[in-house]
Design a protein around this motif. Structure first.
Motif, PDB file in Angstrom:
ATOM      1  N   MET A  50      14.677  75.122 -68.598  1.00 25.78           N
ATOM      2  CA  MET A  50      15.509  75.086 -69.799  1.00 25.78           C
ATOM      3  C   MET A  50      15.603  76.444 -70.480  1.00 25.78           C
ATOM      4  O   MET A  50      15.716  76.543 -71.700  1.00 25.78           O
ATOM      5  CB  MET A  50      15.002  74.010 -70.771  1.00 25.78           C
ATOM      6  N   LYS A  51      15.559  77.514 -69.664  1.00 26.66           N
ATOM      7  CA  LYS A  51      15.729  78.861 -70.199  1.00 26.66           C
ATOM      8  C   LYS A  51      17.168  79.345 -70.048  1.00 26.66           C
ATOM      9  O   LYS A  51      17.491  80.462 -70.440  1.00 26.66           O
ATOM     10  CB  LYS A  51      14.768  79.824 -69.505  1.00 26.66           C
ATOM     11  N   CYS A  52      18.007  78.515 -69.443  1.00 18.44           N
ATOM     12  CA  CYS A  52      19.428  78.811 -69.328  1.00 18.44           C
ATOM     13  C   CYS A  52      20.176  77.488 -69.329  1.00 18.44           C
ATOM     14  O   CYS A  52      19.562  76.407 -69.339  1.00 18.44           O
ATOM     15  CB  CYS A  52      19.738  79.626 -68.069  1.00 18.44           C
ATOM     16  N   LYS A  53      21.491  77.556 -69.289  1.00 21.48           N
ATOM     17  CA  LYS A  53      22.317  76.361 -69.343  1.00 21.48           C
ATOM     18  C   LYS A  53      23.319  76.366 -68.194  1.00 21.48           C
ATOM     19  O   LYS A  53      23.663  77.430 -67.672  1.00 21.48           O
ATOM     20  CB  LYS A  53      23.043  76.290 -70.687  1.00 21.48           C
ATOM     21  N   PRO A  54      23.794  75.165 -67.797  1.00 26.03           N
ATOM     22  CA  PRO A  54      24.754  75.103 -66.681  1.00 26.03           C
ATOM     23  C   PRO A  54      25.956  76.002 -66.875  1.00 26.03           C
ATOM     24  O   PRO A  54      26.497  76.541 -65.897  1.00 26.03           O
ATOM     25  CB  PRO A  54      25.151  73.621 -66.663  1.00 26.03           C
ATOM     26  N   ARG A  55      26.385  76.202 -68.122  1.00 26.07           N
ATOM     27  CA  ARG A  55      27.565  77.048 -68.336  1.00 26.07           C
ATOM     28  C   ARG A  55      27.326  78.498 -67.931  1.00 26.07           C
ATOM     29  O   ARG A  55      28.276  79.242 -67.677  1.00 26.07           O
ATOM     30  CB  ARG A  55      28.011  76.979 -69.797  1.00 26.07           C
ATOM     31  N   ASP A  56      26.054  78.883 -67.844  1.00 28.67           N
ATOM     32  CA  ASP A  56      25.744  80.250 -67.413  1.00 28.67           C
ATOM     33  C   ASP A  56      26.117  80.477 -65.950  1.00 28.67           C
ATOM     34  O   ASP A  56      26.201  81.635 -65.507  1.00 28.67           O
ATOM     35  CB  ASP A  56      24.257  80.544 -67.611  1.00 28.67           C
ATOM     36  N   PHE A  57      26.323  79.376 -65.210  1.00 35.34           N
ATOM     37  CA  PHE A  57      26.662  79.476 -63.800  1.00 35.34           C
ATOM     38  C   PHE A  57      28.025  78.863 -63.500  1.00 35.34           C
ATOM     39  O   PHE A  57      28.322  78.530 -62.355  1.00 35.34           O
ATOM     40  CB  PHE A  57      25.582  78.806 -62.952  1.00 35.34           C
TER      41      PHE A  57
END
Length: 220
Positions: free
Chosen positions: A95-102
């Motif tokens: 949970m250090k990033c989000k799906p939208r980051d990819f």
């Protein structure tokens, strides 16, 4: 629990049988070993996997554990083998990033982004990971019937999509626990750096789902 490892990366211990197949080795590692990835072979016997590893340009992992618990070392641990595949984003699990980051980068794009991160911030790839295979087959559920376009797929492709892997035997999990422990302690791999194959890459989610590398094991 330490074991003797020679200069090539072969373990010297009564529990490990040498069955090295240079065909699956892809050259000396250029970095530290930081993790372990646990697989299943999608085969019924160890012999079929050991034979496949002898084919030119074959792929395979460093160890193979038979259903009776026999451990084969099939590649030197200081050699890279191709056993992981494109990496998933570890930061999504932590949970250090989000799906939208990819968004819109695709499987290969995510892999390239992850590979720019240092080990520990991403899952271990082929260069950093030791691979352990458990003999076990993916089988279609009883009564399974393909529908629509899937009716034209081969049995192997159907198994790849819908197959459920065999549960590892008790003997396999005992040997896996022993092997994971000696590798962790002999090479200083973190206990949190052991993963099932589908966790780190896009594989059948049932692969190694019953694998347990945390059992108490006798020494040596």
């Amino acid at each position: 629990m330490l074991v003797e490892i020679d200069e090539h990366g072969m373990i010297s211990h009564a529990r490990v049988r040498h069955a090295r197949s240079p065909q699956i080795e892809r050259g000396k590692r250029t970095g530290a070993i930081t993790g372990i990835v646990v697989h299943q072979t999608d085969a019924d016997t160890s012999a079929s996997s050991l034979n496949s590893y002898k084919q030119p340009k074959a792929n395979g992992a460093h160890f193979l554990i038979d259903k009776d618990g026999t451990i084969y070392q099939t590649a030197a641990i200081y050699q890279r083998t191709n056993h992981v595949g494109p990496l998933r984003a570890r930061c999504l699990a932590t949970m250090k990033c989000k799906p939208r980051d990819f968004a819109n980068v695709g499987v290969e794009g995510m892999h390239q982004i992850e590979m720019r991160k240092p080990p520990g911030e991403r899952y271990p790839g082929n260069m950093e990971a030791i691979g352990i295979e458990l003999v076990g087959r993916a089988r279609l559920p009883t009564g399974f019937k393909p529908v629509e376009k899937e009716e034209k797929l081969t049995l192997d492709k159907l198994r790849g999509r819908h197959g459920i892997y065999d549960e590892p035997t008790a003997a396999q999990n005992q040997s896996l626990s022993w092997l994971a422990r000696v590798l962790q302690e002999s090479i200083q791999i973190g206990h949190e750096e052991v993963f099932r194959h589908p966790v780190v890459s896009r594989k059948n989610p049932t692969e190694a789902q019953g694998a347990n590398w945390n059992l108490q094991v006798p020494t040596p």
